[in-house]
Design a protein around this motif. Structure first.
Motif, PDB file in Angstrom:
ATOM      1  N   MET A 230     101.563  91.503 133.208  1.00  0.00           N
ATOM      2  CA  MET A 230     103.426  91.957 132.840  1.00  0.00           C
ATOM      3  C   MET A 230     103.892  90.824 131.907  1.00  0.00           C
ATOM      4  SD  MET A 230     104.462  95.564 134.365  1.00  0.00           S
ATOM      5  CE  MET A 230     103.277  97.184 134.395  1.00  0.00           C
ATOM      6  N   ILE A 231     104.136  90.283 133.043  1.00  0.00           N
ATOM      7  CA  ILE A 231     105.215  88.871 132.492  1.00  0.00           C
ATOM      8  C   ILE A 231     104.258  88.358 132.052  1.00  0.00           C
ATOM      9  CG2 ILE A 231     106.103  87.176 134.195  1.00  0.00           C
ATOM     10  CD1 ILE A 231     107.088  88.544 136.898  1.00  0.00           C
ATOM     11  N   ARG A 232     102.507  87.549 132.524  1.00  0.00           N
ATOM     12  CA  ARG A 232     102.078  86.729 131.870  1.00  0.00           C
ATOM     13  C   ARG A 232     102.030  87.419 130.288  1.00  0.00           C
ATOM     14  NH1 ARG A 232      97.168  85.750 129.047  1.00  0.00           N
ATOM     15  NH2 ARG A 232      96.457  88.390 129.566  1.00  0.00           N
ATOM     16  N   TRP A 233     101.832  88.820 129.826  1.00  0.00           N
ATOM     17  CA  TRP A 233     101.273  89.469 128.993  1.00  0.00           C
ATOM     18  C   TRP A 233     102.825  88.951 127.862  1.00  0.00           C
ATOM     19  CZ3 TRP A 233      96.429  90.806 126.905  1.00  0.00           C
ATOM     20  CH2 TRP A 233      96.357  91.828 125.727  1.00  0.00           C
ATOM     21  N   VAL A 234     104.074  89.387 128.646  1.00  0.00           N
ATOM     22  CA  VAL A 234     104.929  89.801 127.307  1.00  0.00           C
ATOM     23  C   VAL A 234     105.731  89.059 127.586  1.00  0.00           C
ATOM     24  CG1 VAL A 234     107.656  90.557 127.714  1.00  0.00           C
ATOM     25  CG2 VAL A 234     105.408  91.714 128.193  1.00  0.00           C
ATOM     26  N   THR A 235     105.294  87.280 128.194  1.00  0.00           N
ATOM     27  CA  THR A 235     106.310  86.252 128.566  1.00  0.00           C
ATOM     28  C   THR A 235     107.860  85.901 127.447  1.00  0.00           C
ATOM     29  OG1 THR A 235     104.098  84.977 128.331  1.00  0.00           O
ATOM     30  CG2 THR A 235     105.992  83.445 127.323  1.00  0.00           C
ATOM     31  N   PRO A 236     108.670  86.327 127.802  1.00  0.00           N
ATOM     32  CA  PRO A 236     109.787  86.677 127.256  1.00  0.00           C
ATOM     33  C   PRO A 236     110.945  85.399 127.497  1.00  0.00           C
ATOM     34  CG  PRO A 236     110.670  87.190 129.747  1.00  0.00           C
ATOM     35  CD  PRO A 236     108.749  87.614 129.526  1.00  0.00           C
ATOM     36  N   VAL A 237     110.307  84.782 127.527  1.00  0.00           N
ATOM     37  CA  VAL A 237     110.490  83.409 127.232  1.00  0.00           C
ATOM     38  C   VAL A 237     109.922  82.382 126.426  1.00  0.00           C
ATOM     39  CG1 VAL A 237     112.136  80.636 128.341  1.00  0.00           C
ATOM     40  CG2 VAL A 237     112.223  83.117 129.360  1.00  0.00           C
ATOM     41  N   LYS A 238     110.188  82.428 125.136  1.00  0.00           N
ATOM     42  CA  LYS A 238     109.390  81.654 124.369  1.00  0.00           C
ATOM     43  C   LYS A 238     109.604  79.924 124.191  1.00  0.00           C
ATOM     44  CE  LYS A 238     109.685  85.883 123.221  1.00  0.00           C
ATOM     45  NZ  LYS A 238     107.630  86.680 124.071  1.00  0.00           N
ATOM     46  N   GLU A 239     110.140  79.701 124.224  1.00  0.00           N
ATOM     47  CA  GLU A 239     110.445  78.168 124.849  1.00  0.00           C
ATOM     48  C   GLU A 239     112.249  77.610 125.117  1.00  0.00           C
ATOM     49  OE1 GLU A 239     112.617  76.068 123.068  1.00  0.00           O
ATOM     50  OE2 GLU A 239     114.047  77.961 121.588  1.00  0.00           O
ATOM     51  N   PHE A 240     111.751  76.160 125.557  1.00  0.00           N
ATOM     52  CA  PHE A 240     112.441  75.673 126.202  1.00  0.00           C
ATOM     53  C   PHE A 240     112.075  74.328 125.496  1.00  0.00           C
ATOM     54  CE2 PHE A 240     113.241  78.795 129.884  1.00  0.00           C
ATOM     55  CZ  PHE A 240     114.934  78.367 129.320  1.00  0.00           C
ATOM     56  N   MET A 241     112.604  72.871 125.079  1.00  0.00           N
ATOM     57  CA  MET A 241     112.498  71.990 125.240  1.00  0.00           C
ATOM     58  C   MET A 241     113.154  70.884 125.613  1.00  0.00           C
ATOM     59  SD  MET A 241     112.857  72.471 121.236  1.00  0.00           S
ATOM     60  CE  MET A 241     112.898  71.294 120.258  1.00  0.00           C
ATOM     61  N   ARG A 242     112.920  69.654 125.098  1.00  0.00           N
ATOM     62  CA  ARG A 242     113.435  68.450 126.774  1.00  0.00           C
ATOM     63  C   ARG A 242     112.491  67.170 125.154  1.00  0.00           C
ATOM     64  NH1 ARG A 242     113.348  72.398 129.097  1.00  0.00           N
ATOM     65  NH2 ARG A 242     112.109  72.674 131.519  1.00  0.00           N
ATOM     66  N   THR A 243     113.357  66.657 125.572  1.00  0.00           N
ATOM     67  CA  THR A 243     113.748  64.807 124.877  1.00  0.00           C
ATOM     68  C   THR A 243     112.798  63.717 125.715  1.00  0.00           C
ATOM     69  OG1 THR A 243     116.099  66.185 124.006  1.00  0.00           O
ATOM     70  CG2 THR A 243     115.089  63.939 123.700  1.00  0.00           C
ATOM     71  N   ALA A 244     112.497  63.191 125.302  1.00  0.00           N
ATOM     72  CA  ALA A 244     111.862  61.657 125.605  1.00  0.00           C
ATOM     73  C   ALA A 244     112.769  60.604 125.801  1.00  0.00           C
ATOM     74  CB  ALA A 244     110.354  61.742 125.206  1.00  0.00           C
ATOM     75  N   GLN A 245     113.216  60.200 127.121  1.00  0.00           N
ATOM     76  CA  GLN A 245     113.992  59.262 127.196  1.00  0.00           C
ATOM     77  C   GLN A 245     112.826  58.348 127.335  1.00  0.00           C
ATOM     78  OE1 GLN A 245     117.480  60.008 127.706  1.00  0.00           O
ATOM     79  NE2 GLN A 245     115.809  61.609 127.233  1.00  0.00           N
ATOM     80  N   ALA A 246     111.975  58.031 127.286  1.00  0.00           N
ATOM     81  CA  ALA A 246     111.088  56.892 127.004  1.00  0.00           C
ATOM     82  C   ALA A 246     109.913  56.950 125.642  1.00  0.00           C
ATOM     83  CB  ALA A 246     110.907  56.360 127.727  1.00  0.00           C
TER      84      ALA A 246
END
Length: 411
Positions: free
Chosen positions: A290-306
């Motif tokens: 159920m957790i895989r199927w729904v995946t309630p958190v759609k995204e996070f962002m990261r910023t490259a430091q180099a």
């Protein structure tokens, strides 16, 4: 700027309404995994970013937490919202990087360890029964999301914090308006300044809670946060409130989405519902599916430091990457028949809780809530079917169903 690989399908990431049509969304994500697994997205209203869609690449980015940092852009928001939130000074766990992240995360970690979860299970099971009983009382039809799924996990997380039950409706309004600000139904047409006002009102509430717990410490999580110290100094007001905000909101909406999306999946796959009826021992794997199927958190962002590369694509220092969890959790290279809902799926290497140092602090509690609810519901559920059209929240961050009209018979 890096030489961009541009695919029009990647516009879905900056289109909140795209998440209201899961068939079209997953068609776009499948296309991107095959043809542009790392693509450049530059659309009106958002600062540009790279979209990463493959499971292996997302895992690699999350592991490289010193190279790819949460700060200064942990989630995708409009450029206007980026500025407003920066002005508010929010500093939750998802905004922090090590070493600060590790120290602040430790404040609440003990509350989600196995011993604490065993003690919490009694309360979670009680609440699961309470809400299945509520379904029986209001049946034979209901909007499962609004009448059950949003309330059960809210009561769990508020009980953990120690917030009085009389304030639960207020907390529900906060979470719906904060995570639903891309959805017209929940935002009520509010301007960005009005949405910031909701956030500041929430801050005011939790500042009062902090003052109360510092004056008279208790045994709940709110008191642990209010009286925590880092390097011998108490948390600042903004850091304290930020901690409450992430626990109260992330611990609620994600689990609500999983429970409602999980029931929807069982309705659409009656053979899998029957498997669970016949073999309750599958509940643990069913919860993960159920957790895989729904995946309630759609995204996070990261910023490259180099300057670096992701799947051979050059990403320059200062450029941001979006990690698409719904795409990763349908990745054909990782999951056999990824578009099949299988309550017995094992192994299930989903990354709905993230990966690495930012792995979800409340993952064990979320799993417990889903398991407890369906362990109570399924033996009592004689029949269930849709009684109308399910509707999803428009979002680019956290979400799932906002309406699930059902018709059912319970014992």
């Amino acid at each position: 700027m890096s030489t961009p690989i541009i695919d029009e399908a990647a516009r879905v990431f900056a289109t909140p309404s795209a998440y209201t049509d899961e068939t079209a969304l997953h068609a776009a994500l499948t296309h991107l995994r095959a043809h542009a697994p790392v693509s450049w997205v530059d659309v009106d209203g958002y600062r540009p970013f790279w979209a990463v869609t493959k499971h292996a690449d997302i895992m690699a980015v999350e592991r490289a937490n010193n190279l790819f940092t949460n700060c200064p852009r942990p989630v995708l928001m409009t450029a206007e919202s980026d500025e407003l939130q920066a002005g508010a000074g929010i500093s939750t766990l998802i905004h922090l990087d090590d070493p600060r992240h590790r120290v602040v995360r430790a404040i609440g970690a003990d509350w989600f360890r196995p011993k604490a979860m065993r003690e919490m299970k009694i309360r979670v099971d009680e609440l699961a029964k309470r809400y299945v009983d509520h379904m029986l009382a209001i049946g034979p039809e209901c909007d499962f999301v609004q009448e059950v799924a949003v309330n059960f996990p809210l009561y769990v997380i508020m009980s953990l914090l120690g917030v009085p039950e009389s304030d639960f409706p207020r907390m529900l309004r906060y979470t719906q308006e904060l995570f639903g600000n891309d959805d017209d139904e929940f935002s009520h047409g509010a301007t960005k300044e009005e949405q910031l006002g909701v956030l500041l009102d929430m801050f005011g509430y939790f500042n009062e809670l902090t003052a109360a717990r510092r004056a008279e410490p208790t045994t709940d999580l709110a008191s642990a946060i209010a009286n925590a110290a880092v390097d011998g100094e108490p948390l600042s007001d903004i850091d304290t409130v930020s901690y409450y905000v992430i626990v109260a909101t992330a611990g609620h909406d994600t689990t609500s989405a999983t429970i409602s999306g999980g029931l929807h999946a069982l309705i659409e796959h009656p053979d899998q519902l029957q498997r669970l009826r016949d073999d309750p021992g599958l509940m643990a794997t069913a919860t993960e599916e159920m957790i895989r199927w729904v995946t309630p958190v759609k995204e996070f962002m990261r910023t490259a430091q180099a300057d670096t590369e992701v799947r051979g694509i050059r990403v320059k220092a200062g450029e941001s990457v979006l990690l698409s969890y719904p795409s990763a959790n349908r990745d054909e290279d990782v999951f056999d028949e990824p578009f099949t809902f299988d309550v017995g799926r094992d192994p299930n290497r989903h990354i709905a809780f993230g990966h690495g140092v930012h792995f979800c602090l409340g993952a064990a509690l979320a799993r417990m809530e889903v398991t407890s609810f369906f362990t109570e519901l399924i033996p009592r559920l004689r029949s269930v079917e849709l009684a109308g059209r399910p509707e999803h929240v428009a979002t680019t961050f956290v979400g799932g169903l906002k309406h699930l009209p059902i018709r059912y018979i319970l014992s």
